[in-house]
Design an enzyme around this catalytic site. Structure first.
Site, PDB file in Angstrom:
ATOM      1  N   ASP A 170      -0.775 -11.163  14.461  1.00 35.82           N
ATOM      2  CA  ASP A 170      -1.896 -10.555  15.174  1.00 35.82           C
ATOM      3  C   ASP A 170      -1.654  -9.081  15.483  1.00 35.82           C
ATOM      4  O   ASP A 170      -0.536  -8.674  15.815  1.00 35.82           O
ATOM      5  CB  ASP A 170      -2.141 -11.291  16.493  1.00 35.82           C
ATOM      6  CG  ASP A 170      -2.916 -12.584  16.309  1.00 35.82           C
ATOM      7  OD1 ASP A 170      -3.147 -12.978  15.153  1.00 35.82           O
ATOM      8  OD2 ASP A 170      -3.285 -13.203  17.336  1.00 35.82           O
ATOM      9  N   ARG A 187      -9.116 -16.884   9.772  1.00 39.07           N
ATOM     10  CA  ARG A 187      -8.468 -15.629  10.185  1.00 39.07           C
ATOM     11  C   ARG A 187      -7.384 -15.204   9.190  1.00 39.07           C
ATOM     12  O   ARG A 187      -6.208 -15.082   9.536  1.00 39.07           O
ATOM     13  CB  ARG A 187      -7.879 -15.738  11.591  1.00 39.07           C
ATOM     14  CG  ARG A 187      -8.890 -16.054  12.659  1.00 39.07           C
ATOM     15  CD  ARG A 187      -8.299 -15.952  14.056  1.00 39.07           C
ATOM     16  NE  ARG A 187      -9.276 -16.257  15.087  1.00 39.07           N
ATOM     17  CZ  ARG A 187      -9.046 -16.185  16.389  1.00 39.07           C
ATOM     18  NH1 ARG A 187      -7.858 -15.795  16.829  1.00 39.07           N
ATOM     19  NH2 ARG A 187      -9.987 -16.485  17.265  1.00 39.07           N
TER      20      ARG A 187
END
Length: 516
Positions: free
Chosen positions: A193, A242
């Protein structure tokens, strides 16, 4: 509603089997790899990590923290070689003026010029994540991070395997294995992330698998200050979505293998632009598009393969790029890169991606190449070496021991002098006791200035004191403790002796390499 993680079989399992087959290989199987970041991490001044700095060895999280905290300053270059399992049980907080660390995660906060690299038999961060914030020029290479949780016990790093935020610049994450064992309901979050002003990042030759969330760029639709990310030669396996979720940023995805994607793959949103070149999408749903929002993103596509891919119908908050996938923007990529043909991407990625694959890469023509220079920066240049100054890679160039001869003072049963010059770290020489000599010899005078002594993983640290001797005249070229990379003034000789003067256990030398 999000679907639960679906463990895949068939083709996905076959790819996993290929990847797992390489785990027995270690960084020691290759001489080394170029310390040259690729993709966007090569821009903005480049990413060199701790090259040229002190090289230290760590087998616990506490030792990693100590290495960071014992530097002269927060920007003093350092290479931290990690071997073994790092977990909550061996990670304690450490104080120091050059660090801000903790006991529940590996925290690279307010630091620069750092390399963390797995060596030897491998490094695993088990249930403990790596957090990079307010930092720059970081290399993460050749290790596994697994099962980091944000709920349950123990918890670490908000559930992210690797997370970056708060003014991060120039990170190269290479040859990593990032994995979970489920989704948010099981306590996991993202694998890779980036948020809150993170720029110039490359994720290369890595495996991301068995998680609900691969990774995001931007924590929410208002977090638009992240930019310039490259993803190449990665395996994305058994992920829900994602891959990445991209908000507002510019990115480049090339030569990746997506297999078993459950919900959606590349999700470009909030004006994001991504160039998608020569990827292989297999057994997956909605590999490219804008999903779960009406804030559209854009893509430029070229050379991709869609193998057994399904596409959802367009609708509110759902804008798949296919089935007739076309470019919706153009992206200007500032760096050079060589594209493998998409059809060979599954085999190339299976052979190269992940930790403990020997740091192998592709040459851009669907062929695998072994490393050629140290990934950890420059080797120590002093004429002595210690266990904490021992990069497992060697100097660039030809190992002159290959094709030479070998002898010694004694050899233990089942070992051979020739094992130290056979190019294999799975064989070794031991003396009949704890001390002795092993030598490399040539038929004519040969000039060398560097020796690399490699030890078997279960014998690292057994050698205490040693001497490197010119056999012809008895001159001591170097002496020290431990083993590793030994540099000395260039010397022409026909035979060089590595003499073990004292040892705390039985030495096991797998390779006696020589270089000019």
């Amino acid at each position: 509603m999000r679907r639960s993680l679906a463990l895949r079989v068939g083709t996905a399992a076959a790819v996993m089997a290929v990847a797992v087959a390489g785990v027995a290989l270690s960084l020691n199987t290759a001489s080394a790899q170029s310390n040259a970041a690729t993709g966007y991490a090569s821009q903005n001044g480049g990413t060199t990590g701790g090259a040229g700095g002190q090289v230290v060895r760590a087998t616990t999280g506490t030792q990693i923290n100590q290495a960071l905290c014992n530097r002269a300053s927060s920007s003093t270059p350092i290479v931290i070689q990690v071997e073994g399992t790092i977990n909550h049980g061996n990670t304690a907080d450490v104080s120091g003026s050059s660090c801000d660390v903790g006991s529940t995660l590996i925290d690279l906060k307010g630091v620069s010029n750092v390399t963390i690299v797995g060596v030897g038999s491998g490094a695993v961060f088990d249930q403990i994540g790596i957090h990079i914030r307010e930092s720059s020029n970081i290399i993460l290479q050749n290790f596994t991070v697994k099962n980091v949780k944000k709920s349950g016990s123990p918890t670490s790093n908000g559930g992210d395997a690797i997370g970056m935020e708060g003014g991060v610049r120039n990170v190269w994450a290479d040859h990593l294995t990032l994995e979970a064992s489920g989704g948010e309901a099981e306590g996991y979050d993202g694998l890779f992330d980036m948020k809150n002003d993170t720029e110039y990042v490359t994720l290369s030759y890595s495996i991301l698998r068995n998680s609900e969330r691969g990774g995001l760029v931007g924590s929410g639709d208002s977090d638009t200050g992240n930019n310039y990310i490259t993803y190449h030669h990665n395996l994305y396996q058994n992920l829900n979505s994602r891959i990445p979720l991209l908000r507002a940023a510019t990115a480049h995805s090339y030569n990746n293998h997506f297999v078993g994607i459950v919900e959606s793959g590349i999700n470009s949103r909030v004006g994001a632009k991504i160039q998608v070149d020569n990827n292989y999408f297999e057994d997956s749903k909605d590999p490219i598009g804008t999903f779960y929002t009406d804030l559209r993103g854009y893509w430029e596509v070229s050379g991709n393969v869609f193998d057994n891919v399904t596409w959802s119908a367009p609708g509110t908050d759902n804008y798949p790029a296919g089935p007739n996938v076309q470019s919706t923007t153009s992206v200007s990529i500032p760096y050079s890169f060589a594209l493998d043909n998409a059809n060979c991407v599954p085999s190339v990625v299976a052979a190269t991606a992940g930790a403990n694959k020997g740091l192998k890469t592709s040459d851009g023509s669907c062929s695998i190449q072994s490393p050629t220079a140290s990934p950890t920066g420059n080797p120590p240049t002093s004429p002595t070496a210690s266990p904490t100054e021992n990069p497992t890679g060697g100097p660039g160039g030809t190992n002159l021991s290959l094709g030479a001869g070998a002898d010694g003072s004694s050899k233990a049963s089942g070992t051979s002098y020739g094992n130290v010059i056979d190019g294999s770290t799975s064989t070794y020489w031991s003396p009949s006791g704890t001390t002795g000599r092993v030598s490399v010899k040539w038929g004519s005078a040969t000039t060398i200035d560097t020796v690399v002594i490699r030890e078997a993983a279960d014998a690292v640290g057994n050698i205490d004191n040693w001497q490197l001797v010119n056999n012809a005249n008895g001159a001591v070229l170097a002496s020290g403790t431990g083993a590793g990379t030994i540099s000395f003034p260039a010397t022409s000789l026909t035979k060089v002796n590595f003499v073990i003067v004292t040892a705390s256990g039985t030495p096991k030398i797998t390779e006696f390499e020589t270089y000019a």
